[in-house]
Design an enzyme around this catalytic site. Structure first.
Site, PDB file in Angstrom:
ATOM      1  N   HIS A 198      37.723  42.179 -21.935  1.00  0.00           N
ATOM      2  CA  HIS A 198      37.622  42.799 -20.604  1.00  0.00           C
ATOM      3  C   HIS A 198      38.976  43.169 -19.998  1.00  0.00           C
ATOM      4  O   HIS A 198      39.281  42.825 -18.866  1.00  0.00           O
ATOM      5  CB  HIS A 198      36.846  41.889 -19.657  1.00  0.00           C
TER       6      HIS A 198
ATOM      7  N   TYR B 156      31.544  44.658  -5.160  1.00  0.00           N
ATOM      8  CA  TYR B 156      30.438  45.098  -6.016  1.00  0.00           C
ATOM      9  C   TYR B 156      29.666  43.941  -6.648  1.00  0.00           C
ATOM     10  O   TYR B 156      28.769  44.164  -7.446  1.00  0.00           O
ATOM     11  CB  TYR B 156      30.955  46.100  -7.054  1.00  0.00           C
TER      12      TYR B 156
END
Length: 382
Positions: free
Chosen positions: A159, A263
């Site tokens: 990631h 988010y």
């Protein structure tokens, strides 16, 4: 002509063209769209070690990064590949990290400046996603320097994110940053994990960033609560920044990036943990910004571009997204900020990046040890 399958996804008609032989792609293959357009897929070059990012130079040549080696190449207009360019920074390779995105300065015609994002090695085997710039000169980059380094350096190989995107007016640079598979730090403003940052081209921080001056926050942060973003683009004629975000087991997201918004990762998600544990869905926590579109099963979005070419006039302002897991290019039709249709073009390899060439054809990078640059064009045009 290949067989065509019609499937329904989220209530929309989707075209999926069956995969074809990777060996055949050394020559030419043809795909047919649902509106009857025949597409030609050509292999321009092979043997790249996990190509990751690309950017067209004004003269039509193509900059291409190679994740696993840290090399940067130029694909010439005759489709020959240059030697690796000199002056590229030292890169920590392995896993999902390496040399990643490449972008041109908005004033490239005057300054020849290019930007590279990469996994920067740190002490004890740790790494951080970094962004730097230098001057493209001949067979190399001169005076390369970092303008941003993600905090903190962490261990692990997952990631890293990311994509580089300049605002339409060229005033701001946005960089997406993965949360390095660390989960909870994506909700902590005191680090850059799982954020989208906004800076100036020289790395300085705009005074109107949402968290400037807060003692508990990094000034570069524009949004947070992200998992892993590798697809970013501004919608033409607007100031709307779209991102494609990878979910866990299910729940890939298409989001519009809004100043200061959270988010939700890892508190909420439309997917599940890899071990099957459920994650609360976004509507249970309305304080978080929800996705405008989601994919389960996942597509693993990587690379995004809005089509502005002349070769496929019916696609103008459509969004193109590369699919890693699904090995395809996804075309989304928008009405303002609403997705109204989706079409998929199946390909035989994982797609890492997608871009539109000056002639209106579409270029894609394949994510493999023996990776390629493919060109998708109309059979009615050269």
């Amino acid at each position: 002509m290949k067989n065509i399958h019609l499937i329904v996804l989220s209530g929309l008609l989707v075209l999926a063209v069956t995969s074809f032989s990777a060996m055949a792609l050394e020559q030419v293959e043809t795909l047919t769209t649902k509106d009857g357009v025949d597409l030609k897929v050509e292999n321009l070059t092979a043997g790249l070690n996990h190509p990751w990012g690309m950017a067209f130079l004004p003269d039509g040549r193509l900059l291409v990064t190679e994740r696993n080696t840290g090399n940067l190449y130029i694909l010439q207009t005759d489709n020959t590949l240059s030697e690796p360019l000199t002056g590229v920074p030292e890169v920590r390779t392995g896993g999902q990290g390496g040399l990643m995105d490449v972008a041109l300065d908005p004033d490239f015609a005057e300054n020849n400046m290019i930007y590279l994002s990469y996994a920067k090695p740190g002490e004890g085997g740790k790494a951080a996603t970094a962004l730097g710039r230098g001057v493209l000169a001949g067979a190399g980059i001169d005076s390369f320097e970092d303008i941003f380094v993600q905090k903190p350096y962490v261990d692990g190989s997952n990631h890293f994110g990311n994509r580089i995107e300049f605002s339409p007016d060229g005033r701001y640079l946005f960089l997406a940053l993965g949360e390095r598979f660390k989960f909870d730090p994506a909700q902590d403003l005191s680090n850059h994990l799982g954020t989208v940052i906004r800076i100036h081209a020289d790395g300085s921080i705009p005074e109107d960033n949402p968290f400037v001056g807060r003692q508990d926050a990094e000034d570069e942060i524009w949004t947070y609560g992200h998992r892993n973003i590798e697809a970013v683009a501004f919608q033409p004629g607007t100031e709307i920044l779209w991102v494609g975000e990878m979910g866990p087991s299910g729940g890939d997201e298409l989001n519009i990036i809004e100043k200061g918004a959270n988010y939700g990762w890892p508190v909420v998600s439309w997917g599940k943990h890899y071990d099957g544990r459920k994650i609360p869905e976004p509507p249970t926590r309305p304080e978080f910004k929800d996705a405008l579109r989601r994919w389960t099963p996942v597509i693993s979005p990587s690379g995004m571009a809005f089509y502005q070419g002349d070769m496929f006039p019916g696609w103008r302002n459509n969004m193109l997204i590369g699919g890693l897991t699904t090995k395809e290019v996804v075309r989304l039709v928008l009405d303002g900020s609403t997705v109204v249709d989706e079409e998929r073009f199946s390909l035989p390899k994982r797609i890492r990046d997608v871009d539109v060439a000056p002639d209106g054809s579409i270029y894609v990078l394949t994510d493999h040890d023996e990776g390629n640059v493919w060109r998708i064009s109309s059979t009615e045009q050269p």
